[in-house]
Structures are given as structure tokens and as C-alpha cells.
Write a protein that holds these residues in place. Structure first.
Motif, short mmCIF file in Angstrom:
data_model
loop_
_atom_site.label_atom_id
_atom_site.label_comp_id
_atom_site.label_asym_id
_atom_site.label_seq_id
_atom_site.Cartn_x
_atom_site.Cartn_y
_atom_site.Cartn_z
N ALA A 178 0.85 -1.18 0.00
CA ALA A 178 0.00 0.00 0.00
C ALA A 178 0.89 1.23 0.00
N LEU A 179 0.31 2.36 -0.38
CA LEU A 179 1.02 3.63 -0.25
C LEU A 179 0.34 4.43 0.85
N ALA A 180 1.05 4.59 1.97
CA ALA A 180 0.54 5.40 3.07
C ALA A 180 0.84 6.86 2.77
N ARG A 181 -0.20 7.66 2.62
CA ARG A 181 -0.03 9.07 2.30
C ARG A 181 -0.13 9.87 3.60
N ILE A 182 1.02 10.34 4.04
CA ILE A 182 1.14 10.94 5.37
C ILE A 182 0.97 12.45 5.27
N PRO A 183 0.06 13.02 6.08
CA PRO A 183 -0.18 14.47 5.99
C PRO A 183 1.06 15.28 6.35
N LYS A 184 1.17 16.43 5.69
CA LYS A 184 2.23 17.36 6.08
C LYS A 184 1.85 18.03 7.39
N ALA A 185 2.79 18.68 8.01
CA ALA A 185 2.56 19.33 9.30
C ALA A 185 1.39 20.29 9.22
N GLY A 186 0.50 20.20 10.21
CA GLY A 186 -0.64 21.09 10.27
C GLY A 186 -1.83 20.66 9.44
N GLU A 187 -1.72 19.50 8.77
CA GLU A 187 -2.79 19.00 7.91
C GLU A 187 -3.39 17.73 8.51
N THR A 188 -4.67 17.46 8.16
CA THR A 188 -5.28 16.18 8.50
C THR A 188 -5.62 15.39 7.23
N ARG A 189 -5.24 15.93 6.06
CA ARG A 189 -5.46 15.23 4.80
C ARG A 189 -4.13 14.68 4.30
N GLY A 190 -4.14 13.40 3.95
CA GLY A 190 -2.91 12.80 3.46
C GLY A 190 -2.76 12.82 1.96
N ASN A 191 -3.75 13.28 1.24
CA ASN A 191 -3.72 13.24 -0.23
C ASN A 191 -2.44 13.85 -0.78
N LEU A 192 -1.83 13.17 -1.75
CA LEU A 192 -0.62 13.69 -2.36
C LEU A 192 -0.88 15.03 -3.04
N ALA A 193 -2.11 15.23 -3.52
CA ALA A 193 -2.43 16.47 -4.22
C ALA A 193 -2.40 17.69 -3.31
N VAL A 194 -2.46 17.48 -1.99
CA VAL A 194 -2.42 18.61 -1.05
C VAL A 194 -1.16 18.55 -0.18
N GLY A 195 -0.12 17.87 -0.68
CA GLY A 195 1.17 17.92 0.00
C GLY A 195 1.52 16.74 0.86
N GLY A 196 0.70 15.68 0.85
CA GLY A 196 1.03 14.49 1.61
C GLY A 196 2.26 13.79 1.05
N THR A 197 2.93 13.00 1.91
CA THR A 197 4.12 12.25 1.51
C THR A 197 3.76 10.77 1.42
N GLY A 198 4.06 10.14 0.29
CA GLY A 198 3.73 8.74 0.11
C GLY A 198 4.83 7.81 0.57
N VAL A 199 4.48 6.88 1.43
CA VAL A 199 5.43 5.89 1.93
C VAL A 199 4.86 4.50 1.67
N ALA A 200 5.53 3.73 0.83
CA ALA A 200 5.06 2.38 0.51
C ALA A 200 5.34 1.44 1.67
N GLN A 201 4.41 0.53 1.92
CA GLN A 201 4.56 -0.43 3.01
C GLN A 201 3.76 -1.69 2.70
#
Length: 315
Positions: A222-245
Motif C-alpha cells: 500500500a502507499l501510506a499518504r502521510i499528511p504534512k505538518a498542520g494537515e489532516t489530509r494525506g492526499n498527495l495532491a495537497v502535499g502528503g508524503t507517500g510511503v510504501a509499506q
């Protein structure tokens, strides 16, 4: 095989991360022809059936100059061995019209992935209601009083429109949020638009996991899309970081439970969104994250998709 990909304009696709581009590249690696069509070129007539302006695409490894157009002609969709519907939302009347055209093409003999009727009948957010054993408490309504009561009961919720994508118009609303009335008014358009509210899942801090199903079977990562600081959305389109696991046991339980059900409906490629242990969305229009998973794990997701497509088409 001749494979047609119905996509957004080619010059708008970001090749360094776009799953549709990865599929076209994989198709050519497998020895197939890749063609691209856009929904605005689809048309039906009694004489010719459903046709579209098709571009023969030769892909290149350079993400800044990723394709060459080597031919262009009007072709019937039934003349392709497979047609892969990858048009991004919005899921508006033109998208629905495209599914009507594709369904007519199916009747003429075309093989469409995902099936147009399944695309039209499937709400990517509301579809989770079919699988309550894997979901947190949720509410779908346009009634502001019901939404207010849900927020009071759950204390911390996420609210979103049913037709959004890429994290757009998603709000986290605490019970003591001073602007909650305004948020409800804006999202529901003063009671004219139905929205979904879900209990907030704190495990979003560890990522919103995208789990891909290919013909009912889960990709092992899976690709875990981790929210950037101050965000609760992990979507890559809004700055999330994708970490495969690797899939967790719970991830695999959800995927293996839903996979056969969705595949039987003609949903050949599906993207499940899972936060913590909970299913939050079932994406079927144009699931992504193939490129990031391959880059980080070496698992060729796009290649696995093309192999499954070959089997489905008897090639």
C-alpha cells in the motif's frame, strides 16, 4: 493487443507520477499498442456505433517529454482489444454521458475496464456503507440538524462532498469548532447538496493508505499518504508524503473481503482508502499510486495490471 486508454489531455498528465502513463508504458513493454482517447471525442451513430478520435502513442522514458504521437484516426471502440476508462472526475453529467456511450460500445462488442455501468452505479465515498464491519460511524445527508447532532455525538468528524477528489473541500470539524455552522452551510450549499460525515480517525497521522485491487486481488504493498505538518489530509495532491509499506493483516482482511465482490461487478481496478484499521473510500474512476509503489518497492504495479488485462482478454 491494441489497448485504448480514455484519459485527460496527454499534455496535462504528469508522467513522473501518473498511473495512466505507467500503464501505457507497461503496455508497450508487454508488446502491445497504446492508444489514447478523450471523452469529448466519443460519439455514437447508427452507422458507425461508438467511435472516438484515437491517438497512437509511443511512450518515452523522459518524464518531461514522455510520448510521441505516431498516428491519429477515428476508430470504433469495438476495434480495440481492451478499453481502459481512466478519465478523472468530476463525476458530472458529462462523465455519466461517457458511461452511457461506453455501455453502448460494450453492447457492440467492446471490452471496457472498469465496466461503465459499475462506474456509474458506484459512489466512491458512499460505497463504504455496504461494508459497515470495516467502517467508522458515518452519516450521509444534506440536513444541517442531523449533521449538527452527528458532530455532537462523535465529537470530532471529517466532512466532505460526495463528488470530491484529491482532498478537495474536506473539513475536520471538532464539537467545539466555532465555525461549524458556516462549514455545514458551505458544504451543503445551504441544504442543497448531500455530504458525508465520518468520525475522525486519529491514525491519519500514520497515513491514509491506498490499497490497489487488480481484478479482485490486492497488490502486496500500500502507499501510506502521510499528511504534512498542520494537515489532516494525506492526499498527495495537497502535499502528503507517500510511503510504501506491506499490507497489514487488517489491510489484507479488508482487501480480500471486498476484492471478489467488486471484481464480480466489473470493477477491475479499485483503490481502497484505509486509515488505521478503517475503510474510508472505494475509488474506481482513476485510482493512482502505481508509480510511487513501484519506485519504493520494485513491484511493477502497472505491469501487473497489464498482465491481468491480458488474462481477462484471453491474450
Amino acid at each position: 493487443m491494441r489497448i485504448a486508454f480514455i484519459v485527460d489531455p496527454l499534455d496535462q498528465l504528469k508522467a513522473y507520477k501518473d498511473s495512466s502513463v505507467a500503464m501505457m508504458r507497461a503496455a508497450e513493454r508487454h508488446g502491445h499498442e497504446a492508444w489514447a482517447l478523450q471523452v469529448d471525442s466519443l460519439a455514437w451513430s447508427q452507422e458507425g456505433g461508438v467511435r472516438g478520435q484515437a491517438l497512437r502513442v509511443h511512450t518515452r522514458p523522459d518524464d518531461h517529454d514522455w510520448y510521441r504521437e505516431t498516428g491519429r484516426e477515428s476508430l470504433a471502440l469495438k476495434d480495440f482489444d481492451a478499453v481502459v476508462m481512466r478519465k478523472d472526475p468530476p463525476f458530472d453529467v458529462e462523465y455519466v454521458t461517457a458511461t452511457w456511450l461506453l455501455e453502448r460500445a460494450e453492447a457492440e462488442g467492446a471490452r471496457i475496464f472498469n465496466k461503465p455501468r459499475a462506474l456509474r452505479d458506484h459512489s466512491e465515498k458512499f460505497a463504504t456503507a455496504e461494508f459497515p464491519q470495516f467502517t467508522v460511524p458515518a452519516l450521509v445527508t444534506r440536513d444541517s440538524h442531523a449533521l449538527q447532532a452527528f458532530i455532537d455525538a462523535q465529537r470530532d468528524v471529517v466532512m466532505k462532498p460526495l463528488d470530491g477528489m484529491g482532498g478537495s473541500s474536506i473539513f475536520r470539524v471538532h464539537r467545539n469548532e466555532p465555525n461549524r455552522n458556516v462549514i455545514i452551510e458551505v458544504l451543503t450549499q445551504l441544504g442543497q447538496r448531500t455530504v458525508m460525515a465520518q468520525r475522525f480517525i486519529p491514525e491519519i497521522s500514520h497515513g491514509d493508505k491506498r490499497i490497489l485491487l487488480i481484478n479482485g486481488k490486492p497488490v502486496p504493498y500500500a502507499l501510506a499518504r502521510i499528511p504534512k505538518a498542520g494537515e489532516t489530509r494525506g492526499n498527495l495532491a495537497v502535499g502528503g508524503t507517500g510511503v510504501a509499506q506491506e499490507l497489514s493483516p487488517r489491510d489484507r482482511q479488508i482487501a480480500e473481503s471486498l476484492g471478489p465482490v467488486l471484481a464480480a461487478r466489473g470493477l477491475f481496478l479499485v483503490g481502497l482508502d484505509v486509515i488505521g484499521d478503517w475503510l474510508t473510500e472505494i475509488n474506481v474512476t482513476s485510482p493512482t499510486c502505481m508509480v510511487e509503489i513501484q519506485q519504493q518497492t520494485g513491484f511493477d504495479v502497472a505491469g501487473a495490471f497489464i498482465t491481468a488485462l491480458e488474462h481477462a482478454c484471453g491474450s
